[in-house]
Design a protein around this motif. Structure first.
Motif, PDB file in Angstrom:
ATOM      1  N   ILE A 179      -1.842   9.005   6.884  1.00 46.13           N
ATOM      2  CA  ILE A 179      -2.794   9.780   7.431  1.00 46.13           C
ATOM      3  C   ILE A 179      -3.937   9.121   8.074  1.00 46.13           C
ATOM      4  N   GLY A 180      -3.755   7.888   8.019  1.00 46.98           N
ATOM      5  CA  GLY A 180      -4.581   6.910   8.927  1.00 46.98           C
ATOM      6  C   GLY A 180      -4.243   6.926  10.360  1.00 46.98           C
ATOM      7  N   ALA A 186      -8.582  14.833   1.676  1.00 44.85           N
ATOM      8  CA  ALA A 186      -7.496  13.768   1.639  1.00 44.85           C
ATOM      9  C   ALA A 186      -7.752  12.369   1.632  1.00 44.85           C
ATOM     10  N   SER A 187      -8.794  12.285   2.630  1.00 42.75           N
ATOM     11  CA  SER A 187      -9.273  10.751   3.082  1.00 42.75           C
ATOM     12  C   SER A 187      -9.996  10.308   1.575  1.00 42.75           C
ATOM     13  N   LEU A 199      -7.385   5.825  -4.044  1.00 46.11           N
ATOM     14  CA  LEU A 199      -6.183   5.118  -4.227  1.00 46.11           C
ATOM     15  C   LEU A 199      -6.020   3.928  -3.625  1.00 46.11           C
ATOM     16  N   LEU A 200      -6.794   3.740  -2.422  1.00 43.83           N
ATOM     17  CA  LEU A 200      -6.495   2.394  -1.802  1.00 43.83           C
ATOM     18  C   LEU A 200      -7.455   1.396  -2.479  1.00 43.83           C
ATOM     19  N   ILE A 240      -2.435  14.074  -1.425  1.00 42.51           N
ATOM     20  CA  ILE A 240      -3.083  13.655  -0.250  1.00 42.51           C
ATOM     21  C   ILE A 240      -2.233  14.419   0.748  1.00 42.51           C
ATOM     22  N   VAL A 243      -9.625   6.243   7.595  1.00 44.32           N
ATOM     23  CA  VAL A 243      -9.567   7.053   6.360  1.00 44.32           C
ATOM     24  C   VAL A 243     -10.660   6.876   5.723  1.00 44.32           C
ATOM     25  N   ALA A 253      -7.404   9.371  -0.856  1.00 44.93           N
ATOM     26  CA  ALA A 253      -6.674   8.300  -0.307  1.00 44.93           C
ATOM     27  C   ALA A 253      -7.435   6.858  -0.437  1.00 44.93           C
ATOM     28  N   VAL A 260       1.616   6.971   2.072  1.00 46.45           N
ATOM     29  CA  VAL A 260       0.657   7.962   2.318  1.00 46.45           C
ATOM     30  C   VAL A 260      -0.745   7.750   3.088  1.00 46.45           C
ATOM     31  N   ILE A 261      -1.204   6.545   2.627  1.00 37.47           N
ATOM     32  CA  ILE A 261      -2.798   6.283   3.183  1.00 37.47           C
ATOM     33  C   ILE A 261      -2.483   5.763   4.689  1.00 37.47           C
ATOM     34  N   PHE A 304       4.794  12.354   9.004  1.00 39.43           N
ATOM     35  CA  PHE A 304       3.345  12.503   9.697  1.00 39.43           C
ATOM     36  C   PHE A 304       3.704  12.136  11.040  1.00 39.43           C
ATOM     37  N   LEU A 321       0.746  -1.383   0.128  1.00 39.27           N
ATOM     38  CA  LEU A 321       0.134   0.169   0.029  1.00 39.27           C
ATOM     39  C   LEU A 321       0.876   1.326   0.015  1.00 39.27           C
ATOM     40  N   PRO A 322       0.451   2.385  -0.708  1.00 42.80           N
ATOM     41  CA  PRO A 322       0.822   3.588  -0.572  1.00 42.80           C
ATOM     42  C   PRO A 322       1.016   4.035   0.807  1.00 42.80           C
TER      43      PRO A 322
END
Ligand SMILES: Nc1ncnc2c1ncn2[C@@H]1O[C@H](COP(=O)(O)OP(=O)(O)OP(=O)(O)O)[C@@H](O)[C@H]1O
Ligand SMILES: [Mg+2]
Lengths: 356, 272, 286
Positions: free
Chosen positions: B124-125, C255-256, C262-263, C242, C39, C259, B120-121, B216, B117-118
């Motif tokens: 931000i989670g 952003a979520s 993208l996810l 993002i 997210v 994301a 960045v995801i 982050f 997974l990227p």
């Protein structure tokens, strides 16, 4: 010398989803017995052994050792020894450390461990090999280390899953002799899995023939050979001429007159139901002149094979019925020629009548 | 060494192949070589090729305590990440390869998913999660984030090691009287020790190079080397960065050589 | 020992290993699954439960364009990687001994080289008076320095450089397993080289191609470092927007939503190809 432990299978079975690896099996193995499980690949031998070791939880039924239920007991508390097909020696430990492993697990004092390891090494004639790594040993030597490791703590029950399977023929025969010797000295009960009938017959006090996840018949090797209960056992142990019975008429007490699908009609001892008749090749006499037996047929020799100590003739006695006949031979025995017209014969009691 | 290739390709093909390989190798290493050369320049501005060689940018990096602190942070965070990932990766690899349940396979996919997974995801989670837990900006936050993305590598390495030897060794230990823990301690662990160490080095390397989660999750006190590098890059491109980058490259290469040596040694075992 | 009545459950080997699960399970649940879920939830619940964030992303404005551009550049990079890596991998797969070790060593070393540092190197090379421009002028291909930075070309070259190992390793692993006697037999039977390649070599190398393509495509979708450094300001990819929305504009719901898209994209490709890719990667990393 240890006293062997008795083992009882009480309705043990194993399912893998829709696959039945083992059908409900009940069997009692006496203290100190050398008991062999014999059967083709996939017949459930390892599964049965696994339920005793504890690796395979039975779907139904219980396993009892010395009368107590061990089904829920973890393997390390069952006090059994096991020899694996590929020996499963720890590659990072020396031979001596391998043999010391079960003693360390039992937290024996260091001196006691050393003493017992030396004795075990002596027993398997590897006195000078204690410092070697398993990879530096030959197959037969590794096998003996595995045996020493499984026996060093004197378990009353030893499990062996095709322990000689990876060895070549001569070494295997040598090791068979050693294992029997070992059994006599140690006195433990041995459950022995093999798919080699000669190996089983040579070593076991009793054996069980397995097929499709079930025990077909159990007993001393001679009994199984002489009195198989069904055609699978008859065919699996040694050779058998099998004739399919289409009609059986009782002619006297315990005697039947059989008509067969293959053609010949014959007299046999037995009682209905009669599905097949089996005659062992070595029970059939062969000669050019007619033979004084209850069953006698004229035929023609269609094939001759020389085996060590005996000759096997194939004799056609009907259009689609060829019998195998084995005759003990030495240098002076006269060999009948190919295509010769001969008589073959056997007594009624030599033919086994089986339900199927 | 390329005997079979010779037969297939012919003379023209061989020359073409050599040119292609040379171009490829040049493409792969040229940028790295440029950085290393740059780091030894004596100029203030980035020029290539450098005119005279000097160590002034290394000295300048050494004098800035921020670089040193970031390096020390990275090493601490990397070590903690390696330890945590080895523990979690080994536990999951043992359960998945030895647990004998069908639903464990999808669980294995879940364990390796963070690798795909990227970042960045995940970042931000994790950011609000760390806020909730009061860990924002702490070492723990960065270590946890890095452990999430490094555990898959340990898992795959250790699972491969666990599948790489005969399972009967463990069964043998059980019949010989070892309980679950002692079977692990005296059989499984010696058999997978190499895989564990390699997995740990991989995990350290992942953490040492990770930027997004550090952006982050790290705070000013816990900033890592990649993060500081990033900050500098956003402002100005001075040769100090090249000096730091060269040091990082050398360190990474060292780790890689260590892992590779271990792998080789494992392959030639058992010893004499 | 066992009483009459109900007997104890059989002991099973696997149960002990299952006891190891709670710790990694708990860790993953709290620090991976829950954050991801968070997210996704935030994208539909914040500021109020509807799809307004998605409407914003997919409607007018730069976001949809950026997402499309991300997919485009990922596809472009994947294609270039495949075209470059295929012949190199085929040649490497035939090597033995020292040459093979040098090649795989280079590739693995490159894999472990920091992406920040490699992108920084390209930044230097692509500068207005950098090496590349000097070379172009010296070769007469350009009269004056051209702008390379902040173009798709720069981003693509940088990304290809970072991602090549991910294409090469599965390809080499697959190609090394192709039985050379098959090709020799084909030649003896008189098949033309092109035919032989299309009918024998290509199909046999396809698993490696699949794995490499999936791996490179998935990874490039989430790229951040390289496009920021080499394309910064002009070319924007999904991960960059993002990061920016969350970090600079503090628009977490938006952003979520990006994301989440993208996810979803990654998960779909992962599920379609992931099994293949994973098997190949673990094999090649060993
Ligand atoms: N884990 C398993 N899952 C599904 N089926 C299994 C499993 N283990 C064994 N079986 C099946 O159970 C049957 C019996 O297997 P078992 O290993 O007991 O045979 P075996 O008699 O020892 O054969 P062999 O001589 O080849 O060792 C086989 O048909 C096998 O395919
Ligand atoms: Mg078996």
């Amino acid at each position: 010398m240890t006293r062997g432990a008795s083992v009882e299978f009480a309705g043990v079975s194993k399912q893998y989803g829709l696959v039945t690896a083992l059908r409900p099996t009940s069997l009692v193995i006496a203290q100190g017995e050398f008991f062999a499980f014999l059967g083709p690949s996939g017949s459930g031998k390892s599964t049965l052994l696994g339920t005793v070791a504890g690796f395979i939880p039975p779907s139904e039924g219980r396993v009892l050792i010395e009368g107590s239920d061990v089904t829920a007991m973890p393997p390390h508390r069952r006090n059994i020894g096991m020899v694996f097909q590929n020996y499963a020696l720890f590659p990072y430990l020396t031979v001596a450390q391998n043999i010391a492993f079960p003693l360390r697990m039992r937290r024996l004092p260091r001196g006691e461990i050393a003493r017992r390891v030396d004795r075990a090494l002596e027993m398997v004639r590897l006195g000078d090999f204690g410092g070697r790594m398993p990879a530096q040993l030959s197959g037969g030597q590794q096998q003996r280390v595995a045996l020493a490791r499984a026996a060093v703590y004197d378990p009353p029950l030893l499990l062996m899953d095709e322990p000689l399977g990876a060895l070549d023929k001569t070494l295997r025969e040598e090791m068979q002799e050693e294992l029997r010797q070992f059994h006599r000295v140690v006195g433990a009960t041995i459950l022995y899995v093999t798919h080699d009938q000669q190996e089983a017959a040579a070593m076991a006090d009793r054996m069980a023939i397995m097929n499709h996840g079930a025990v077909e018949q159990a007993g001393p090797p001679r009994d199984l050979y002489a009195r198989p209960e069904n055609s699978f056992v008859a065919r699996f142990l040694g050779e058998a001429n099998v004739l399919r019975v289409v009609a059986a008429d009782p002619v006297a007490a315990g005697r039947l007159h059989l008509r067969t699908e293959e053609g010949p009609a014959l007299l046999a001892c037995g009682s209905p139901p009669a599905g097949i008749a089996c005659i062992r090749p070595e029970d059939i006499a062969i000669a050019e002149a007619p033979i004084e037996r209850e069953n006698c047929f004229r035929g023609r020799i269609v094939d001759i094979v020389h085996v060590a100590g005996s000759i096997r003739y194939s004799v056609a006695i009907a259009a689609n019925c060829t019998l195998s006949v084995r005759v003990r031979s030495d240098r002076r025995t006269a060999v009948l020629p190919m295509d010769a017209a001969v008589h073959v014969g056997w007594d009624a009691q030599d033919a086994l009548v089986l339900p199927s | 060494m390329m005997g079979r290739a010779d037969a297939v390709l012919g003379v023209a093909g061989r020359i073409g192949a050599a040119v292609l390989l040379a171009a490829f190798v040049l493409f792969l290493v040229a940028p790295v070589v440029v950085i290393v050369l740059m780091s030894f320049t004596d100029q203030l501005y980035l020029t290539f090729p450098p005119t005279r060689f000097a160590l002034r940018w290394y000295a300048s990096a050494w004098e800035q305590s921020r670089w040193l602190r970031a390096a020390w942070n990275s090493i601490q965070i990397g070590t903690a990440t390696a330890l945590a990932s080895v523990a979690l990766g080994t536990l999951s690899a043992l359960a998945v390869t030895r647990g004998g349940r069908r639903w464990l396979l999808p669980f294995g996919s879940l364990v390796v998913a963070p690798m795909m997974l990227p970042h960045v995801i995940i970042a931000i989670g994790l950011y609000p999660t760390m806020l909730d837990l009061g860990l924002s900006g702490s070492y723990a936050a960065v270590v946890i984030g890095h452990t999430v993305v490094a555990t898959p590598l340990v898992f795959t390495t250790v699972a491969a090691a666990l599948r790489g030897y005969d399972h009967a060794l463990e069964l043998a230990a059980r019949t010989l009287g070892a309980n679950g823990w002692r079977t692990f301690r005296f059989v499984t662990l010696p058999m997978i020790a190499g895989g564990l160490l390699i997995g740990g080095i991989f995990a350290f390397a992942v953490s040492f190079d990770e930027l997004m989660l550090a952006l982050f999750l790290a705070g000013p006190r816990t900033e890592t080397l990649p993060r500081l590098l990033w900050e500098h890059l956003a402002q100005s491109v001075t040769p100090t960065i090249a000096a730091v980058a060269t040091l990082i490259l050398a360190f990474t290469l060292l780790l890689l050589v260590a892992a590779e040596t271990l792998r080789r040694r494992k392959a030639v075992e058992p010893p004499p | 020992m066992a009483g009459i009545g109900r007997a104890a459950k059989p002991w099973t080997l696997g149960r002990g290993y299952l006891l190891l699960l709670p710790l990694p399970c708990g860790f993953l649940a709290v620090f991976f699954v829950w954050p991801l879920l968070r997210v996704v939830l935030r994208s539909v619940l914040d500021p109020r439960p509807n799809f307004s964030n998605y409407a914003k992303v997919l409607g007018a404005g730069p976001y949809a364009h950026i997402l499309l551009y991300t997919i485009e550049i990922a596809a472009l990079v994947t294609a270039i990687c495949l075209l470059l890596a295929y012949p190199v991998a085929a040649l490497t797969a035939r090597m033995r001994g020292g040459a093979l070790q040098v090649m795989t060593g280079l590739i693995v070393a490159s894999l472990w080289t920091s992406a920040v540092i490699r992108s920084y190197a390209w930044l230097i090379l692509f500068q207005r008076y950098g090496v590349v421009n000097q070379a172009l002028i010296a070769l007469g291909l350009a009269g004056a320095p051209v702008r390379i930075l902040q173009t798709t070309t720069a981003v693509a070259i940088g990304m290809v450089h970072v991602l090549l190992p991910f294409m090469l390793l599965p390809l080499i692993a697959t190609m090394r397993r192709i039985d050379p006697t098959l090709l020799r037999a084909g030649r003896i039977l008189g098949a033309a080289p092109v035919r032989l390649f299309l009918r024998v070599y290509l199909p046999l190398s396809l698993p490696g191609v699949n794995a490499g393509v999936a791996l490179v495509f998935i990874t490039s979708l989430g790229f951040f470092i390289t496009p920021s450094l080499l394309g910064g300001g002009r070319t924007t990819m999904a991960a960059m927007i993002i990061e920016e929305e969350a970090d600079t504009y503090l628009d977490w719901p938006l952003a979520s939503a990006i994301a989440t898209i993208l996810l979803a994209l990654t998960v779909v490709i992962y599920l379609a190809y992931g099994r293949l890719a994973r098997v190949e990667v673990t094999r090649s990393l060993r």
